[in-house]
Write a protein that holds these residues in place. Structure first.
Motif, short mmCIF file in Angstrom:
data_model
loop_
_atom_site.label_atom_id
_atom_site.label_comp_id
_atom_site.label_asym_id
_atom_site.label_seq_id
_atom_site.Cartn_x
_atom_site.Cartn_y
_atom_site.Cartn_z
N ILE A 64 42.42 -2.51 -17.51
CA ILE A 64 41.96 -2.10 -16.19
C ILE A 64 42.12 -3.27 -15.22
O ILE A 64 41.80 -4.41 -15.56
CB ILE A 64 40.48 -1.66 -16.22
CG1 ILE A 64 40.27 -0.54 -17.25
CG2 ILE A 64 40.02 -1.21 -14.83
CD1 ILE A 64 38.81 -0.19 -17.49
N GLU A 65 42.58 -2.97 -14.01
CA GLU A 65 42.63 -3.96 -12.93
C GLU A 65 41.96 -3.35 -11.71
O GLU A 65 41.90 -2.12 -11.58
CB GLU A 65 44.08 -4.36 -12.62
CG GLU A 65 44.93 -3.23 -12.09
CD GLU A 65 46.38 -3.62 -11.86
OE1 GLU A 65 46.89 -4.53 -12.55
OE2 GLU A 65 47.01 -2.99 -11.00
N VAL A 66 41.44 -4.22 -10.82
CA VAL A 66 40.74 -3.71 -9.65
C VAL A 66 41.08 -4.54 -8.41
O VAL A 66 41.52 -5.68 -8.51
CB VAL A 66 39.20 -3.68 -9.82
CG1 VAL A 66 38.80 -2.89 -11.05
CG2 VAL A 66 38.60 -5.06 -9.84
N ILE A 67 40.79 -3.93 -7.27
CA ILE A 67 40.79 -4.60 -5.98
C ILE A 67 39.39 -4.38 -5.41
O ILE A 67 38.88 -3.25 -5.42
CB ILE A 67 41.83 -4.03 -5.01
CG1 ILE A 67 43.24 -4.15 -5.61
CG2 ILE A 67 41.76 -4.72 -3.65
CD1 ILE A 67 44.31 -3.38 -4.85
N ALA A 68 38.76 -5.47 -4.96
CA ALA A 68 37.39 -5.38 -4.44
C ALA A 68 37.26 -6.11 -3.12
O ALA A 68 38.03 -7.04 -2.84
CB ALA A 68 36.40 -5.96 -5.45
N LEU A 69 36.28 -5.71 -2.34
CA LEU A 69 35.94 -6.45 -1.13
C LEU A 69 35.22 -7.73 -1.54
O LEU A 69 34.41 -7.73 -2.47
CB LEU A 69 35.03 -5.62 -0.24
CG LEU A 69 35.62 -4.30 0.27
CD1 LEU A 69 34.57 -3.48 0.99
CD2 LEU A 69 36.83 -4.57 1.17
N ALA A 70 35.55 -8.81 -0.86
CA ALA A 70 34.93 -10.11 -1.19
C ALA A 70 33.50 -10.17 -0.67
O ALA A 70 33.09 -9.41 0.15
CB ALA A 70 35.76 -11.23 -0.58
#
Length: 125
Positions: free
Chosen positions: A119-125
């Motif tokens: 699994i990979e993700v993109i998140a708000l910092a």
């Protein structure tokens, strides 16, 4: 914008020429996380436990970047067998609540260390 490397010993170290995560601007990108327990190096054979460990590894990287799993906006899930989809979703729902992040899920022929999920993700910092 400056790229900031994210690294933590609470998730498995990179096994190649990549970073656990990169923060750039207001976004954090994680590399794909396989279900290796960072403390022992072990991998469970159970797909639910593998999903849980992969997400715990992601959670640790996000926390090292100063953010949380609640700020994830996009996930990509790679699975070895689409028949595991329901079990993966069951555990996935333990980590994400509405509004859910957008998601792609694809079945692949093989994953590193012959695990069942990455699994990979993109998140708000």
């Amino acid at each position: 914008m400056e790229k900031i490397v994210i690294s933590t010993d609470k998730a498995p170290g990179a096994i190649g020429p990549y970073s656990q995560g990169i923060k750039i601007g207001e976004l954090v990108y994680t590399s794909g996380q396989i279900p290796v327990d960072p403390a022992t190096g072990n991998v469970s054979s159970d797909v639910k436990e593998q999903t849980r460990q992969s997400l715990n590894n992601i959670k640790a990287i996000l926390e090292a970047a100063g953010t949380t799993i609640d700020k994830v906006v996009k996930t990509t899930v790679f699975i070895k067998d689409m028949n595991d989809f329901a079990n993966i979703n069951e555990v996935y729902a333990e980590f994400f609540t509405q509004p859910y992040p957008s998601r792609s899920c694809v079945e692949v022929a093989r994953l590193p260390k012959d695990v069942k999920i990455e699994i990979e993700v993109i998140a708000l910092a």
